[in-house]
Motif scaffolding. Structure first.
Motif, PDB file in Angstrom:
ATOM      1  N   ILE A  22       1.047  -1.041  -0.023  1.00  0.00           N
ATOM      2  CA  ILE A  22       0.032  -0.002   0.167  1.00  0.00           C
ATOM      3  C   ILE A  22       0.823   1.149  -0.052  1.00  0.00           C
ATOM      4  N   THR A  23       1.176   1.619  -1.116  1.00  0.00           N
ATOM      5  CA  THR A  23       2.228   2.616  -1.418  1.00  0.00           C
ATOM      6  C   THR A  23       2.119   3.048  -2.710  1.00  0.00           C
ATOM      7  N   ALA A  24       2.755   4.325  -3.134  1.00  0.00           N
ATOM      8  CA  ALA A  24       2.281   4.857  -4.536  1.00  0.00           C
ATOM      9  C   ALA A  24       3.480   4.058  -5.587  1.00  0.00           C
ATOM     10  N   ALA A  25       2.969   2.949  -5.905  1.00  0.00           N
ATOM     11  CA  ALA A  25       3.867   2.221  -6.856  1.00  0.00           C
ATOM     12  C   ALA A  25       3.461   2.553  -8.178  1.00  0.00           C
ATOM     13  N   ILE A  26       4.519   3.214  -9.004  1.00  0.00           N
ATOM     14  CA  ILE A  26       3.893   3.419 -10.339  1.00  0.00           C
ATOM     15  C   ILE A  26       3.678   2.332 -11.150  1.00  0.00           C
ATOM     16  N   ILE A  27       2.513   2.274 -12.025  1.00  0.00           N
ATOM     17  CA  ILE A  27       2.505   1.205 -12.879  1.00  0.00           C
ATOM     18  C   ILE A  27       3.289   1.071 -14.143  1.00  0.00           C
ATOM     19  N   THR A  28       3.962   0.166 -14.179  1.00  0.00           N
ATOM     20  CA  THR A  28       4.842  -0.014 -15.477  1.00  0.00           C
ATOM     21  C   THR A  28       4.910  -1.402 -15.920  1.00  0.00           C
ATOM     22  N   LYS A  29       5.021  -1.592 -17.248  1.00  0.00           N
ATOM     23  CA  LYS A  29       5.107  -2.674 -18.179  1.00  0.00           C
ATOM     24  C   LYS A  29       5.857  -4.008 -17.310  1.00  0.00           C
ATOM     25  N   GLU A  30       6.884  -3.624 -16.989  1.00  0.00           N
ATOM     26  CA  GLU A  30       7.841  -4.536 -16.199  1.00  0.00           C
ATOM     27  C   GLU A  30       7.281  -5.137 -14.992  1.00  0.00           C
ATOM     28  N   ARG A  31       6.763  -4.047 -14.337  1.00  0.00           N
ATOM     29  CA  ARG A  31       6.150  -4.421 -12.973  1.00  0.00           C
ATOM     30  C   ARG A  31       4.987  -5.374 -13.205  1.00  0.00           C
ATOM     31  N   LYS A  32       4.265  -5.062 -14.324  1.00  0.00           N
ATOM     32  CA  LYS A  32       3.112  -5.799 -14.561  1.00  0.00           C
ATOM     33  C   LYS A  32       3.395  -7.354 -14.868  1.00  0.00           C
ATOM     34  N   GLN A  33       4.456  -7.715 -15.175  1.00  0.00           N
ATOM     35  CA  GLN A  33       4.988  -9.015 -15.443  1.00  0.00           C
ATOM     36  C   GLN A  33       4.884  -9.836 -14.008  1.00  0.00           C
ATOM     37  N   SER A  34       4.970  -9.107 -12.897  1.00  0.00           N
ATOM     38  CA  SER A  34       5.171 -10.047 -11.512  1.00  0.00           C
ATOM     39  C   SER A  34       4.185  -9.425 -10.719  1.00  0.00           C
ATOM     40  N   LEU A  35       3.491  -8.339 -10.888  1.00  0.00           N
ATOM     41  CA  LEU A  35       2.516  -7.923  -9.850  1.00  0.00           C
ATOM     42  C   LEU A  35       1.241  -7.436 -10.629  1.00  0.00           C
ATOM     43  N   ASP A  36       0.120  -7.218  -9.855  1.00  0.00           N
ATOM     44  CA  ASP A  36      -1.207  -6.827 -10.375  1.00  0.00           C
ATOM     45  C   ASP A  36      -1.476  -5.350  -9.502  1.00  0.00           C
ATOM     46  N   PHE A  37      -1.832  -4.432 -10.382  1.00  0.00           N
ATOM     47  CA  PHE A  37      -2.213  -3.214  -9.744  1.00  0.00           C
ATOM     48  C   PHE A  37      -3.610  -2.833  -9.482  1.00  0.00           C
ATOM     49  N   THR A  38      -3.959  -2.049  -8.612  1.00  0.00           N
ATOM     50  CA  THR A  38      -5.382  -1.731  -8.005  1.00  0.00           C
ATOM     51  C   THR A  38      -5.566  -0.482  -9.056  1.00  0.00           C
ATOM     52  N   SER A  39      -6.642   0.022  -8.848  1.00  0.00           N
ATOM     53  CA  SER A  39      -7.149   1.345  -9.626  1.00  0.00           C
ATOM     54  C   SER A  39      -6.171   2.361  -9.443  1.00  0.00           C
ATOM     55  N   PRO A  40      -5.818   3.144 -10.042  1.00  0.00           N
ATOM     56  CA  PRO A  40      -4.950   4.198  -9.692  1.00  0.00           C
ATOM     57  C   PRO A  40      -5.381   5.232  -8.522  1.00  0.00           C
TER      58      PRO A  40
END
Length: 285
Positions: A108-126
């Motif tokens: 629960i932090t301001a993790a910027i959504i990137t293509k590379e991160r989405k390979q190993s993570l899923d993100f909530t609504s911005p």
């Protein structure tokens, strides 16, 4: 603090790079024991939440207590969630790796959504706008526009998405006949701001919200510059494929938006609300 050239920057693809390296180190130790917890499991043992220790105004510690935008939302989550919230306050490095390997259930932090991160993570609504800007010393008259950043030394957080997207600024400078100068990487942004104030770097790149907070707190020292990236959004992160938890968190965020609490906290901590944030975001970078 480390320094690197543009070639070095091009080889780094954001905070996730450090996270993935950390993950590769710990996976052998965690195999068979650390994995994304299902909601049923979380209801039994509690939700393990990782937050950053010093990333104003999203999360920071004041007088020994966690505060900021995300920490206030965590308090709301404690009141509504059907399970215990177990918060761990940590330096940025390793948080996302810990989520991807199951050490923590959610960042629960301001993790910027990137293509590379989405390979190993899923993100909530911005949760906000995270377009990248530069900040300079207020008394530095040599910088009045992006073209004036030519060859100057920039400070940025090590392993961050902002570091990964510095080549965008390099492209803008090249169009003006300039180039990106030396890049200095910092463990945390307060260190970068201190060096900027002392003249050890010429400018620092961070998100618009973080820099607006800095300039508001120290208007006699710093001055906000212009945007140096395209659109960017931060969100909370869970392990890839943890659909149940992602849906639960998105439901919580949606309720906070519906009852006005989300906008209230945005105005309190960011100075403005963001009513037109996308429900989901597919990054270009």
């Amino acid at each position: 603090m480390t320094t690197c050239s543009l070639a070095r920057v091009n080889s780094i693809s954001g905070r996730l790079t450090l996270s993935l390296l950390a993950a590769l180190t710990v996976i052998p130790l965690l195999a068979g024991s650390a994995q994304a917890g299902s909601l049923d499991e979380i209801k039994k043992r509690g939700l393990i939440v990782a937050t950053e220790d010093d990333f104003r105004p999203f999360e920071f510690v004041k007088d020994g207590k966690p505060t900021g935008f995300d920490n206030e939302l965590i308090e709301d989550l404690r009141k509504s969630a059907p399970f215990e919230i177990k918060q761990q306050i940590l330096p940025w490095t390793g948080i996302l790796a810990g989520v991807s390997t199951g050490k923590y259930d959610v960042a629960i932090t301001a993790a910027i959504i990137t293509k590379e991160r989405k390979q190993s993570l899923d993100f909530t609504s911005p949760i906000a706008d995270a377009t990248h800007y530069y900040v300079k010393r207020k008394d530095d008259k040599s910088i009045a526009a992006i073209k004036d950043l030519n060859g100057k030394t920039v400070g940025v957080q090590a392993g961050s998405a902002l570091l990964a997207r510095l080549p965008e600024l390099g492209t803008l400078l090249e169009k003006e006949g300039g180039k990106l100068g030396k890049v200095v990487e910092y463990t945390s942004y307060p260190e970068a701001y201190q060096d900027l104030a002392l003249g050890r770097v010429d400018y620092v790149v961070n998100t618009i919200i973080n820099l607006q907070t800095l300039v508001t707190e120290k208007p006699g020292v710093f001055e906000l510059g212009q945007a140096v990236s395209g659109k960017s959004f931060p969100a909370w992160a869970v392990a890839k494929g943890n659909t149940e938890l992602l849906e639960f968190l998105n439901g919580f965020i949606a309720k906070e938006k519906e009852n006005g609490r989300f906008a209230e906290l945005q105005k309190k901590w960011f100075g403005q609300s963001f009513p037109d944030l996308p429900v989901s975001f597919q990054p270009e970078f």
